[in-house]
Design a protein around this motif. Structure first.
Motif, PDB file in Angstrom:
ATOM      1  N   PHE A 119       0.826  -1.204   0.000  1.00  0.00           N
ATOM      2  CA  PHE A 119       0.000   0.000   0.000  1.00  0.00           C
ATOM      3  C   PHE A 119       0.865   1.260   0.000  1.00  0.00           C
ATOM      4  O   PHE A 119       0.528   2.264  -0.643  1.00  0.00           O
ATOM      5  N   ALA A 120       1.973   1.212   0.735  1.00  0.00           N
ATOM      6  CA  ALA A 120       2.884   2.357   0.764  1.00  0.00           C
ATOM      7  C   ALA A 120       3.452   2.622  -0.632  1.00  0.00           C
ATOM      8  O   ALA A 120       3.566   3.780  -1.069  1.00  0.00           O
ATOM      9  N   PHE A 121       3.807   1.553  -1.344  1.00  0.00           N
ATOM     10  CA  PHE A 121       4.321   1.703  -2.701  1.00  0.00           C
ATOM     11  C   PHE A 121       3.259   2.309  -3.625  1.00  0.00           C
ATOM     12  O   PHE A 121       3.584   3.084  -4.525  1.00  0.00           O
ATOM     13  N   ALA A 122       2.009   1.954  -3.428  1.00  0.00           N
ATOM     14  CA  ALA A 122       0.935   2.503  -4.254  1.00  0.00           C
ATOM     15  C   ALA A 122       0.900   4.022  -4.139  1.00  0.00           C
ATOM     16  O   ALA A 122       0.838   4.744  -5.143  1.00  0.00           O
ATOM     17  N   TRP A 123       0.964   4.533  -2.905  1.00  0.00           N
ATOM     18  CA  TRP A 123       0.952   5.991  -2.713  1.00  0.00           C
ATOM     19  C   TRP A 123       2.257   6.615  -3.184  1.00  0.00           C
ATOM     20  O   TRP A 123       2.275   7.758  -3.671  1.00  0.00           O
ATOM     21  N   PHE A 124       3.355   5.884  -3.062  1.00  0.00           N
ATOM     22  CA  PHE A 124       4.635   6.392  -3.565  1.00  0.00           C
ATOM     23  C   PHE A 124       4.575   6.586  -5.074  1.00  0.00           C
ATOM     24  O   PHE A 124       5.046   7.599  -5.613  1.00  0.00           O
TER      25      PHE A 124
END
Length: 416
Positions: free
Chosen positions: A7-12
């Motif tokens: 999920f963090a990568f998605a926002w990144f």
């Protein structure tokens, strides 16, 4: 743990879209492509349609309606597969929206991306103008697209400053204000006049929405500083602003007198005339981009338009272009894809007018269609890859951010 990292990568990737959008050639496509590929995880996450609220669905319907309508017009107009590429982005962005609605936290990264993107754009513009000696900064894109995107990044950076101000994050507040100036500066160095119109119009909207954030003395200092900077930009010959304004006035006068019809302004008027002629002949569904070639040649034979106007594939005005190629029906779908997202974001702004944790994201989302509605007066933004990508994806990003901010506020209220 892996789920949270994903999920963090998605926002990144969403933040990366802004950060390298025009500061890196074709940078806007990197984050969006990675995010779209990540949306394949929806097969595992299995979000339910019933989990979306009515406003989520309205945004999905608006993008679907525009994308599918464009498919229909392409089918009618001498169907060519390559023409499906750009309108398909309005449909392919939907799974990205569903993914971000599933992806917790990290929405604040959008602000970092916006600010970094504006600063990088200005740095590249300075390099192209001062080192490479280009007459107009363009960053690997058409100068108009580069300048308009830079202006939007600058305005989004100003909205970022409201978020950082209310959260007392003063380092990023300073950087976001710098980003606002840099985004506007990138637009100035691109010499793209259409984007400049957005500055006073949308600027007034922004200042009005933020009028209670700081005291009157600060606003007076801000107003004086802004006017001083604007005057300086116009008067300093190296910026080219004064010359471009004088050139515009001169071109309009000459065109009105029947001379110099092949200037940038004169050719725009000629293209608009051709589009209106096509609309008169086919008012409901328009003449079609490819099918209109015969009609344009007829206009030329009848002496109705300047031959130089025929080399352009669109009318350099989103609304007039829609009328000429897709008629009243096409214009209606264009307005849907502008006004539905705008209405949804304005609704959230009004609903949370004193809650800047939500309002800042909603204001940023509203700015995207507002900017495009202005840019569309002098350019067909959706005729370019960057124009489509930097419209559809940012709207989805900020909408998902608004929805997560709402959930956070709800969690706080129920915790007491």
């Amino acid at each position: 743990m892996l789920r949270e990292l994903f999920f963090a990568f998605a926002w990144f990737f969403a933040a990366l879209t802004f950060a390298i959008s025009i500061g890196v050639p074709n940078g806007y496509g990197i984050g969006t492509s990675l995010l779209f590929l990540s949306s394949a995880s929806l097969l595992y996450l299995k979000p339910r349609w019933s989990d979306l609220d009515e406003d989520d669905k309205r945004l999905v319907y608006a993008f679907l309606a525009f994308g599918l309508s464009m498919f229909a017009f392409i089918y009618i107009d001498d169907f060519r597969v390559r023409d499906l590429d750009r309108p398909s982005r309005f449909i392919l962005v939907i799974p990205v929206m569903l993914l971000l609605l599933q992806s917790k936290n990290h929405k604040v990264w959008l602000w970092y991306g916006v600010v970094i993107g504006a600063i990088l754009a200005f740095a590249l513009a300075c390099y192209e103008r001062e080192v490479l000696g280009y007459g107009r900064a363009k960053g690997g894109e058409h100068p108009i697209m580069f300048g308009d995107t830079g202006m939007m990044l600058g305005m989004l950076s100003f909205v970022a400053s409201t978020f950082f101000l209310t959260h007392k994050r003063y380092v990023w507040l300073t950087l976001s204000l710098l980003g606002a100036l840099c985004g506007i500066g990138a637009s100035v160095l691109s010499a793209s006049r259409g984007g400049w119109v957005a500055l006073p119009l949308i600027g007034i909207f922004l200042f009005w929405q933020c009028r209670f954030l700081v005291n009157k003395k600060t606003w007076v200092v801000t107003a004086i500083t802004s006017v001083s900077l604007l005057v300086a930009v116009v008067l300093i010959s190296q910026t080219g602003v004064k010359q471009r304004i004088n050139e515009t006035i001169e071109n309009v006068i000459k065109y009105d007198n029947g001379i110099n019809k092949e200037s940038s302004i004169g050719l725009r008027f000629e293209m608009w005339k051709a589009a209106f002629y096509m609309f008169e002949d086919s008012p409901v569904l328009g003449a079609g981009k490819h099918s209109s070639v015969v009609e344009k040649n007829r206009f030329l034979e009848e002496g109705l338009i300047n031959p130089a106007a025929l080399k352009y594939g669109h009318a350099h005005n989103e609304y007039i272009n829609a009328l000429g190629y897709r008629g009243i029906v096409g214009l209606a779908f264009l307005l849907i894809v502008y006004l539905v997202p705008l209405r949804l974001f304005l609704k959230k702004m009004n609903q949370y007018k004193d809650n800047w944790n939500i309002k800042s994201y909603a204001m940023a989302g509203a700015l995207v269609p507002m900017c495009y509605m202005d840019f569309g007066l002098s350019q067909v933004m959706f005729a370019h890859n960057i124009g489509v990508m930097m419209y559809a994806f940012p709207i989805v990003y900020f909408w998902a951010a608004v929805r997560w901010a709402e959930k956070e506020e709800l969690a706080k209220s129920t915790a007491f």
